[in-house]
Each structure stands twice: as structure tokens, then as C-alpha cells.
Enzyme design. Structure first.
Site, PDB file in Angstrom:
ATOM      1  N   HIS A  39      67.375  72.251  31.180  1.00  0.00           N
ATOM      2  CA  HIS A  39      68.422  72.990  30.483  1.00  0.00           C
ATOM      3  C   HIS A  39      69.544  72.086  29.989  1.00  0.00           C
ATOM      4  CE1 HIS A  39      71.132  76.015  29.259  1.00  0.00           C
ATOM      5  NE2 HIS A  39      71.742  76.238  30.407  1.00  0.00           N
ATOM      6  N   CYS A  52      76.030  78.588  28.764  1.00  0.00           N
ATOM      7  CA  CYS A  52      74.621  78.360  28.441  1.00  0.00           C
ATOM      8  C   CYS A  52      74.205  78.944  27.098  1.00  0.00           C
ATOM      9  CB  CYS A  52      73.736  78.930  29.539  1.00  0.00           C
ATOM     10  SG  CYS A  52      74.033  78.199  31.158  1.00  0.00           S
TER      11      CYS A  52
END
Length: 398
Positions: free
Chosen positions: A340, A85
Site C-alpha cells: 500500500h 489512503c
């Protein structure tokens, strides 16, 4: 920690960011072109002026050709990076170091991800070879992060009902902020009753405790600090950059208690030392943190030094991290409002700092913010990578 840092040696002079959402009609190429075009236009730049590019993406491209083809970049270095991430932040970090080293005068960091086309959510990766006992293969991300909630309550003696209320407030706050952001995927405030009563996903995490899935792209141009005013009268200066990869031993370590991310603690300490931050709770003006799940944001408030251990849930409920609180957290809406798209999220966070420092954040504009923090967490509790940046509106005093 041997990190020396590059405080005030480089600056961001242009940024661009697409809307995040279900871009069924936009390809990866389209998103890259949109973000880069906006970024270049903001600095009155052309692709030829960029000396080198860093592209962050998990699964939307396998080499520098992912960027060079749609942009028609002729014979320039394009480096593709991936770090869970923190992928977009990793592209930014490497571009900053390249300019600070003197290797290039101007570099661009770009992040992109097309998750909606894949049918997957979150981290998309091939199965790891295993005998079937790997934590990565036996727990979903919501299940892994749901463990933070009961562990926190048990360690600090927090009434589960109060913790549930704090988790609800995190989601409510971030959706209120996202409702004021035209680039967010979800642009509606959500009543607390609906958040608290949403269908369960794992443990006590409901649908509104989990970040969404989206497509998006963002980009930034970095130059030496002394050159910044050639391109903009309001540059954003890099104060500290830290990326930490942990040993990944948490799931099998009997001493790991699921109330902290040691990697976040380490990366924050490193970034603060580089930036000269001694009291983040009072010195940081805004923070963009990795709110993948609501209890994550609560724990991060303590790992980042914004609250003492065992106190963050109270500060959340007191409104300390609301838009009008003492330290606004996720003023753009966070992952809860944006979703995301893995490669783009880190640069999207930096984009909010960019807008806030320039006074261009619209309805969510803060009163004269001077220092911003961005944070990404990739992996899961006990086995993750963590990125922390500190950026500023002005050069530090000599």
C-alpha cells in the site's frame, strides 16, 4: 446527499502503473516518470497536451513541484492533494471534476509513494497534539482493525473458527490473484495453512492478514466523454465518484459496534445513486476494495451491498468473491499482493478496471466485465474517510 454526479461526462483514455515493491534503486522522481511515461505513451500523448495535473501523495512531496520538476513541466497547474489512503483516488476525483466543469480539456491524475525508504508502514504522519488519550496515538492500525473480528462474531453469532477460516480465505484468494499479476509485489500463492498459522500481530490478525508496505506510482488521463474516441477506441467512462469524511466519533461513541464503516455505506450509496446502480451485487462486474486487513474486506462486502448483513463470511467461504465467483473482488491481488504505497493505491485499483475492460488482464482476465467499483478506506474503524468510484466500459443507455 446533495451530490449531482458527472455520470458519463468524462472518460479515462490512457493509464500507466509501475510495478509495486521494494524499489530501493528507484526514487520518487523515477516512479513518477515511469508511470506518467507509460500513461502518455498509451494515448500517444505528450506532457504539453495535458492542461492540468493533480498529484496524490502523503509524504513523498510537499507541492506541485514534486511532479513538475521530474517531468520538466513548464508553467502548468499542478495540484498536490492528500486524503489518507484515498489520496490517489482524490487526485483522480479532482481531475475528473475539473474536466467535467469545462475548466480543462485534458487532465492527468497521478499518485505516488515511497514508503520503503522511510522505514514506516501505512499512514505516515506527524503525531497529533494530544493529552495522551487519543485513539490515534494509543492503537496501532492492526490493533484497531483487529477489533472487527470479535465484534462481527459477537453481533452475528459467527463461530470464531468459521470467521478465522473466512479471513484466511480472503488472504488466500488475493494472493492467488496476485500471483497472476506481473505488477504485484508478492507474486506467490500462499497455502491456507501458512496463512492461518502465521505469527500474530494484533488480536487474531497474523502477518498474512495484513497488507504489506511498498513503493509505486500510477497515472490516468481524463478527457470529456465526447472526445474520448479521439485518443482510444476503448475508453473507460466515469459513472460515479464519492468521497465521504466521517465525524470521527466512533472510538468514543458507545453506539459504534465495529461491524461496519458508516463512511463506506454513505459513499457507496452516493456513488450508486450517481451511477444508477440499484443492485450492486448483480450489476457490478468486479470490485477493487481496500483490503488493508482481512476482516476489513469481509465487512466491506456488506457495507458495499455485495452481501446482506451477517452473511459475507459465508459468501467468502462459498467463493462468491473469487476470480471465478459471482463478483470477483480484488482480481489484481489487492493490497495484500501489492502492498500500500498510499498515494498510488487508488489509481492502481482503477488501472485494474482499465485492463479488465480492455481485455488486457492476462491470466486473471474476466469474461466481458462492464462495470467496476473501486474503494479506498483511510483512517480506522469509526474515524475514517471513504472513496467509492463506479466506472464502466460503455456509455449508459439514454
Amino acid at each position: 446527499m446533495a451530490s449531482k454526479g458527472i455520470r458519463d461526462r468524462v472518460a479515462v483514455v490512457a493509464m500507466g502503473c509501475t510495478t509495486f515493491g521494494e524499489h530501493w534503486d528507484r526514487s520518487t522522481d523515477d516512479l513518477l516518470v515511469d508511470a506518467v511515461t507509460e500513461c502518455l505513451a498509451g494515448g500517444a500523448l505528450t506532457p504539453d497536451e495535458i492542461d492540468a495535473y493533480w498529484l496524490g501523495t502523503m509524504t513523498s512531496g510537499m507541492s506541485g513541484l514534486t511532479l513538475s520538476r521530474p517531468l520538466a513541466i513548464d508553467h502548468k497547474p499542478v495540484t498536490r492533494v492528500e486524503n489518507f489512503c484515498a489520496t490517489g483516488s482524490e487526485a483522480f476525483r479532482n481531475a475528473c471534476y475539473a474536466v467535467a466543469s469545462g475548466a480543462y480539456d485534458m487532465a492527468m491524475a497521478v499518485g505516488v509513494e515511497k514508503l520503503k525508504d522511510t522505514g514506516y508502514s501505512g499512514l505516515v504522519r506527524p503525531p497529533v497534539a494530544s493529552d495522551g488519550t487519543s485513539a490515534d496515538l494509543t492503537l496501532t492500525a492492526p490493533a484497531a482493525f483487529s477489533l472487527l473480528d470479535p465484534a462481527y462474531c459477537a453481533k452475528y453469532g459467527v463461530d470464531p473458527a468459521a470467521m478465522r477460516e473466512a479471513m484466511t480465505h480472503v488472504a488466500w484468494k488475493n494472493h492467488v490473484n496476485g500471483a497472476r499479476n506481473p505488477r504485484a509485489q508478492f507474486r506467490k500463492a500462499v497455502p491456507k495453512e501458512k496463512i492461518a498459522g502465521s505469527p500474530l500481530v494484533a488480536g487474531r490478525l497474523g502477518i498474512f492478514d495484513c497488507s504489506g508496505v511498498s513503493d509505486g506510482a500510477a497515472a490516468a488521463v481524463i478527457v470529456r466523454a465526447e472526445d474520448a474516441h479521439r485518443y482510444t477506441d476503448r475508453p473507460m467512462y466515469v459513472k460515479g465518484l464519492s468521497l465521504i469524511a466521517g465525524p470521527g466519533s466512533g472510538p468514543i461513541d458507545p453506539g459504534y459496534d465495529y461491524t461496519t464503516f458508516p463512511e463506506v455505506v454513505a459513499s457507496a450509496a452516493d456513488a450508486y445513486a450517481q451511477a444508477g446502480i440499484t443492485d450492486p451485487a448483480t450489476q457490478i462486474s468486479l470490485a477493487e476494495v481496500h483490503d488493508c486487513f482481512t476482516p476489513t474486506e469481509i465487512v466491506l462486502m456488506e457495507d458495499l451491498g455485495f452481501s446482506p448483513r451477517g452473511e459475507a463470511w459465508k459468501h467468502v467461504l462459498d467463493g462468491a468473491f473469487d476470480l471465478d465467483g459471482r463478483l470477483p473482488v480484488n482480481p489484481d491481488g489487492g493490497l495484500k499482493s501489492f502492498g500500500h504505497p498510499v498515494g498510488a493505491s487508488g489509481l492502481r485499483m482503477l488501472f485494474e478496471c482499465w485492463l479488465q475492460f480492455r481485455g488486457e488482464a492476462g491470466e486473471r482476465q474476466l469474461d466481458n466485465p462492464t462495470l467496476g467499483l473501486t474503494h479506498n478506506l483511510g483512517g480506522r474503524p469509526g474515524a475514517c474517510v471513504s472513496f467509492v468510484s463506479v466506472v464502466g466500459k460503455e456509455l449508459s443507455a439514454a
